[in-house]
Design an enzyme around this catalytic site. Structure first.
Site, PDB file in Angstrom:
ATOM      1  N   SER A   3      57.795  43.903  32.172  1.00 40.76           N
ATOM      2  CA  SER A   3      57.979  45.129  31.396  1.00 40.76           C
ATOM      3  C   SER A   3      59.254  45.053  30.571  1.00 40.76           C
ATOM      4  O   SER A   3      60.239  44.452  30.983  1.00 40.76           O
ATOM      5  CB  SER A   3      58.055  46.318  32.349  1.00 40.76           C
ATOM      6  OG  SER A   3      58.368  47.472  31.612  1.00 40.76           O
ATOM      7  N   LYS A  38      52.437  47.140  37.858  1.00 43.66           N
ATOM      8  CA  LYS A  38      52.642  47.129  36.397  1.00 43.66           C
ATOM      9  C   LYS A  38      51.643  48.074  35.706  1.00 43.66           C
ATOM     10  O   LYS A  38      51.986  48.778  34.762  1.00 43.66           O
ATOM     11  CB  LYS A  38      52.491  45.694  35.883  1.00 43.66           C
ATOM     12  CG  LYS A  38      52.344  45.552  34.376  1.00 43.66           C
ATOM     13  CD  LYS A  38      53.592  45.920  33.581  1.00 43.66           C
ATOM     14  CE  LYS A  38      53.428  45.499  32.128  1.00 43.66           C
ATOM     15  NZ  LYS A  38      54.190  46.225  31.175  1.00 43.66           N
ATOM     16  N   HIS A  78      52.812  51.572  36.259  1.00 40.23           N
ATOM     17  CA  HIS A  78      53.997  51.734  35.401  1.00 40.23           C
ATOM     18  C   HIS A  78      53.563  52.020  33.958  1.00 40.23           C
ATOM     19  O   HIS A  78      54.087  52.928  33.315  1.00 40.23           O
ATOM     20  CB  HIS A  78      54.825  50.449  35.503  1.00 40.23           C
ATOM     21  CG  HIS A  78      55.733  50.183  34.351  1.00 40.23           C
ATOM     22  ND1 HIS A  78      55.302  49.705  33.127  1.00 40.23           N
ATOM     23  CD2 HIS A  78      57.067  50.332  34.224  1.00 40.23           C
ATOM     24  CE1 HIS A  78      56.333  49.579  32.321  1.00 40.23           C
ATOM     25  NE2 HIS A  78      57.405  49.952  32.957  1.00 40.23           N
ATOM     26  N   ASN A  79      52.592  51.266  33.448  1.00 44.28           N
ATOM     27  CA  ASN A  79      52.140  51.499  32.071  1.00 44.28           C
ATOM     28  C   ASN A  79      51.476  52.869  31.936  1.00 44.28           C
ATOM     29  O   ASN A  79      51.647  53.554  30.928  1.00 44.28           O
ATOM     30  CB  ASN A  79      51.131  50.415  31.649  1.00 44.28           C
ATOM     31  CG  ASN A  79      51.827  49.160  31.174  1.00 44.28           C
ATOM     32  OD1 ASN A  79      52.964  48.897  31.533  1.00 44.28           O
ATOM     33  ND2 ASN A  79      51.136  48.366  30.380  1.00 44.28           N
ATOM     34  N   GLU A 126      54.118  55.372  31.703  1.00 46.13           N
ATOM     35  CA  GLU A 126      54.773  55.242  30.394  1.00 46.13           C
ATOM     36  C   GLU A 126      53.932  55.911  29.297  1.00 46.13           C
ATOM     37  O   GLU A 126      54.448  56.626  28.443  1.00 46.13           O
ATOM     38  CB  GLU A 126      54.968  53.758  30.093  1.00 46.13           C
ATOM     39  CG  GLU A 126      55.691  53.478  28.806  1.00 46.13           C
ATOM     40  CD  GLU A 126      55.847  51.965  28.609  1.00 46.13           C
ATOM     41  OE1 GLU A 126      56.975  51.528  28.431  1.00 46.13           O
ATOM     42  OE2 GLU A 126      54.840  51.221  28.654  1.00 46.13           O
TER      43      GLU A 126
HETATM   44  P1  NAP Z   1      48.951  38.417  22.704  1.00 44.87           P
HETATM   45  O1  NAP Z   1      48.764  38.886  21.307  1.00 44.87           O
HETATM   46  O2  NAP Z   1      48.451  39.285  23.811  1.00 44.87           O
HETATM   47  O3  NAP Z   1      48.278  36.944  22.865  1.00 44.87           O
HETATM   48  C1  NAP Z   1      48.479  35.945  21.893  1.00 44.87           C
HETATM   49  C2  NAP Z   1      48.713  34.600  22.584  1.00 44.87           C
HETATM   50  O4  NAP Z   1      47.578  34.251  23.392  1.00 44.87           O
HETATM   51  C3  NAP Z   1      48.853  33.466  21.560  1.00 44.87           C
HETATM   52  O5  NAP Z   1      49.800  32.546  22.054  1.00 44.87           O
HETATM   53  C4  NAP Z   1      47.445  32.881  21.538  1.00 44.87           C
HETATM   54  O6  NAP Z   1      47.418  31.543  21.071  1.00 44.87           O
HETATM   55  C5  NAP Z   1      47.107  32.953  22.999  1.00 44.87           C
HETATM   56  N1  NAP Z   1      45.668  32.874  23.286  1.00 44.87           N
HETATM   57  C6  NAP Z   1      44.734  33.837  23.075  1.00 44.87           C
HETATM   58  N2  NAP Z   1      43.524  33.409  23.488  1.00 44.87           N
HETATM   59  C7  NAP Z   1      43.705  32.139  23.963  1.00 44.87           C
HETATM   60  C8  NAP Z   1      42.834  31.167  24.523  1.00 44.87           C
HETATM   61  N3  NAP Z   1      41.522  31.415  24.680  1.00 44.87           N
HETATM   62  N4  NAP Z   1      43.355  29.982  24.895  1.00 44.87           N
HETATM   63  C9  NAP Z   1      44.683  29.731  24.740  1.00 44.87           C
HETATM   64  N5  NAP Z   1      45.565  30.608  24.227  1.00 44.87           N
HETATM   65  C10 NAP Z   1      45.069  31.802  23.836  1.00 44.87           C
HETATM   66  O7  NAP Z   1      50.517  38.058  22.908  1.00 44.87           O
HETATM   67  P2  NAP Z   1      51.741  38.922  23.459  1.00 44.87           P
HETATM   68  O8  NAP Z   1      51.811  40.281  22.858  1.00 44.87           O
HETATM   69  O9  NAP Z   1      52.911  38.019  23.369  1.00 44.87           O
HETATM   70  O10 NAP Z   1      51.372  39.145  25.002  1.00 44.87           O
HETATM   71  C11 NAP Z   1      51.176  38.065  25.894  1.00 44.87           C
HETATM   72  C12 NAP Z   1      50.767  38.639  27.235  1.00 44.87           C
HETATM   73  O11 NAP Z   1      51.824  39.467  27.732  1.00 44.87           O
HETATM   74  C13 NAP Z   1      49.523  39.534  27.172  1.00 44.87           C
HETATM   75  O12 NAP Z   1      48.754  39.374  28.326  1.00 44.87           O
HETATM   76  C14 NAP Z   1      50.104  40.931  27.106  1.00 44.87           C
HETATM   77  O13 NAP Z   1      49.224  41.904  27.632  1.00 44.87           O
HETATM   78  C15 NAP Z   1      51.337  40.776  27.997  1.00 44.87           C
HETATM   79  N6  NAP Z   1      52.433  41.714  27.741  1.00 44.87           N
HETATM   80  C16 NAP Z   1      52.733  42.128  26.481  1.00 44.87           C
HETATM   81  C17 NAP Z   1      53.784  43.024  26.273  1.00 44.87           C
HETATM   82  C18 NAP Z   1      54.160  43.478  24.891  1.00 44.87           C
HETATM   83  O14 NAP Z   1      54.977  44.402  24.804  1.00 44.87           O
HETATM   84  N7  NAP Z   1      53.643  42.877  23.811  1.00 44.87           N
HETATM   85  C19 NAP Z   1      54.533  43.467  27.367  1.00 44.87           C
HETATM   86  C20 NAP Z   1      54.234  42.993  28.638  1.00 44.87           C
HETATM   87  C21 NAP Z   1      53.186  42.123  28.816  1.00 44.87           C
HETATM   88  P3  NAP Z   1      47.260  31.239  19.484  1.00 44.87           P
HETATM   89  O15 NAP Z   1      48.643  31.334  18.895  1.00 44.87           O
HETATM   90  O16 NAP Z   1      46.687  29.881  19.425  1.00 44.87           O
HETATM   91  O17 NAP Z   1      46.331  32.297  18.924  1.00 44.87           O
END
Ligand code: NAP
Length: 361
Positions: A134, A206, A209-210, A213
């Site tokens: 988070s 988590k 928590h969301n 939020e």
């Molecule tokens: P995201 O938009 O959820 O995911 C994009 C990433 O996933 C890219 O690196 C993409 O690779 C990869 N990806 C998607 N499908 C794939 C597949 N089939 N095989 C391999 N790679 C794949 O990114 P994010 O916002 O950084 O979040 C990452 C994770 O953290 C998610 O699960 C999200 O829910 C969690 N999270 C996010 C936040 C936030 O505030 N954003 C906070 C906490 C947790 P390419 O570059 O090749 O497309």
């Protein structure tokens, strides 16, 4: 692949906004980290842009290269799109790993999926941690709150890294210790992480928590809506009121960023920023899962399902979801649509940047 004459402490797959920031946070704490992304150019640009981190980034063009670059037992963080992305990466990795290696899913996975993944991997002798993360991109970079669940011995192996990179609080006041900079993390303080429990416990916490939020954000949006509709206040004026509230008992990150968002000017039109944001707010599942789980367990949690807004939704052309989506863009780089552009075009503001330019994503 970068020169790699010594094994890395840990690996990370998925270099979108969260993965990049988490990798830099880990490297800032002196851990050598190997990184891989499905789209190789993103990995190359990322590693090229950060040549001098204290621990060092090792760019890997293939999953095989990543696996062979790690100390044993291997520890690999998966930071990809939750759901099918997580499963695809796990399926790709599992045959390459040895007994006792540890996968850490840092995505927003559903806790029931985490339980199923842990069981599947345990049958292959692999260990699994599902960890809530988070704090959005800023938190990932300089100190997130980390909620790990899974086998306790796997947590023990991960604990030094998770404890080092977590947000820190002053143990006497309970206030967060701020001011970390690239290459200069916070020293001391009490880490915002602890072993939550077995199975999907980390992702369950988590999720709740969301849910809390999103309930909080909805309340803020409704306060903003009343202030503009009934009191006739302009966004900047409402923002100043939120900034004052943030100096009192309402002092919190969400009230602080709301004040900031409401006082922001749209870089394209010069209008108040929230007025050009479309009232279409996204969510990636956790808020909905919390409401469903609360109903399943017979626990009243009406705030998550967004309190008196149903009445307004009958009679309003525009709802305050513009502010909610602007908050999401602020803390999680979730992007927003504009009222003056066709649906399906997504924009983002680089919020920590004082100039705050807008870019299309
Ligand atoms: P995201 O938009 O959820 O995911 C994009 C990433 O996933 C890219 O690196 C993409 O690779 C990869 N990806 C998607 N499908 C794939 C597949 N089939 N095989 C391999 N790679 C794949 O990114 P994010 O916002 O950084 O979040 C990452 C994770 O953290 C998610 O699960 C999200 O829910 C969690 N999270 C996010 C936040 C936030 O505030 N954003 C906070 C906490 C947790 P390419 O570059 O090749 O497309």
């Amino acid at each position: 692949m970068a020169a790699n004459d010594q094994p890395s402490e840990i690996g990370l797959i998925g270099l979108a906004v969260m993965g990049q920031n988490l990798a830099l946070n880990i490297a800032d704490h002196g851990f050598r980290i190997s990184v891989y992304n499905r789209t190789t150019e993103k990995m190359e640009t990322f590693v090229d842009n950060h040549p001098d981190t204290p621990g060092g980034l090792v760019g890997c063009a293939t999953v095989e290269a990543l696996v062979s670059s790690l100390k044993r037992p291997r520890k690999i963080i998966v930071m990809v799109k939750a759901g099918s992305g997580t499963d695809a990466v796990i399926e790709q990795l599992a045959p390459l790993l040895d007994e006792g290696d540890i996968l850490i899913d840092g995505g927003n996975s559903k806790w029931t999926d985490t339980i199923a993944r842990e069981q599947r991997l345990a049958e292959r002798g692999l260990r699994f941690i599902g960890s809530g993360i988070s704090g959005g991109e800023e938190g990932a970079r300089f100190g997130p709150s980390l909620m790990p669940g899974g086998q306790e011995d796997a947590w023990k192996a991960l604990e030094p890294v998770w404890t080092a990179i977590a947000a820190k609080v002053d143990p006497d006041t309970g206030k967060p210790l701020l001011g970390a900079k690239p290459g200069k993390p916070i020293e001391g303080g009490e880490p915002c992480t602890a072993y939550i429990g077995p199975d999907g416990a980390g992702h369950y916490v988590k999720m709740v928590h969301n849910g809390i939020e999103y309930g909080d954000m909805q309340m803020i949006c409704e306060a903003y809506d009343l202030m503009q509709r009934l009191a006739g206040m302009r966004p900047a004026e409402i923002g100043e009121t939120f900034a004052r509230w943030n100096e009192g008992v309402l002092d919190s990150y969400l009230v602080e960023i709301t004040a900031d968002v409401l006082q922001q000017t749209d870089p394209v039109t010069g209008e108040p920023f929230v007025d050009v944001v479309l009232d279409a707010a996204g969510q990636k599942g956790t808020g909905k899962w919390t409401s469903i789980n609360a109903l399943d367990m017979g626990v009243p949690a009406p705030t998550f399902a967004a309190s008196f807004a149903y009445y307004d939704s009958y009679r309003s052309a525009r709802l305050p979801q513009n502010l909610l989506q602007a908050q999401r863009d602020y803390f999680g780089a979730h992007t927003y649509e504009r009222v003056d552009q066709p649906r399906g075009r997504f924009f983002h503001i680089d919020w920590p940047d004082p100039e705050r330019p807008q870019r299309e994503s």
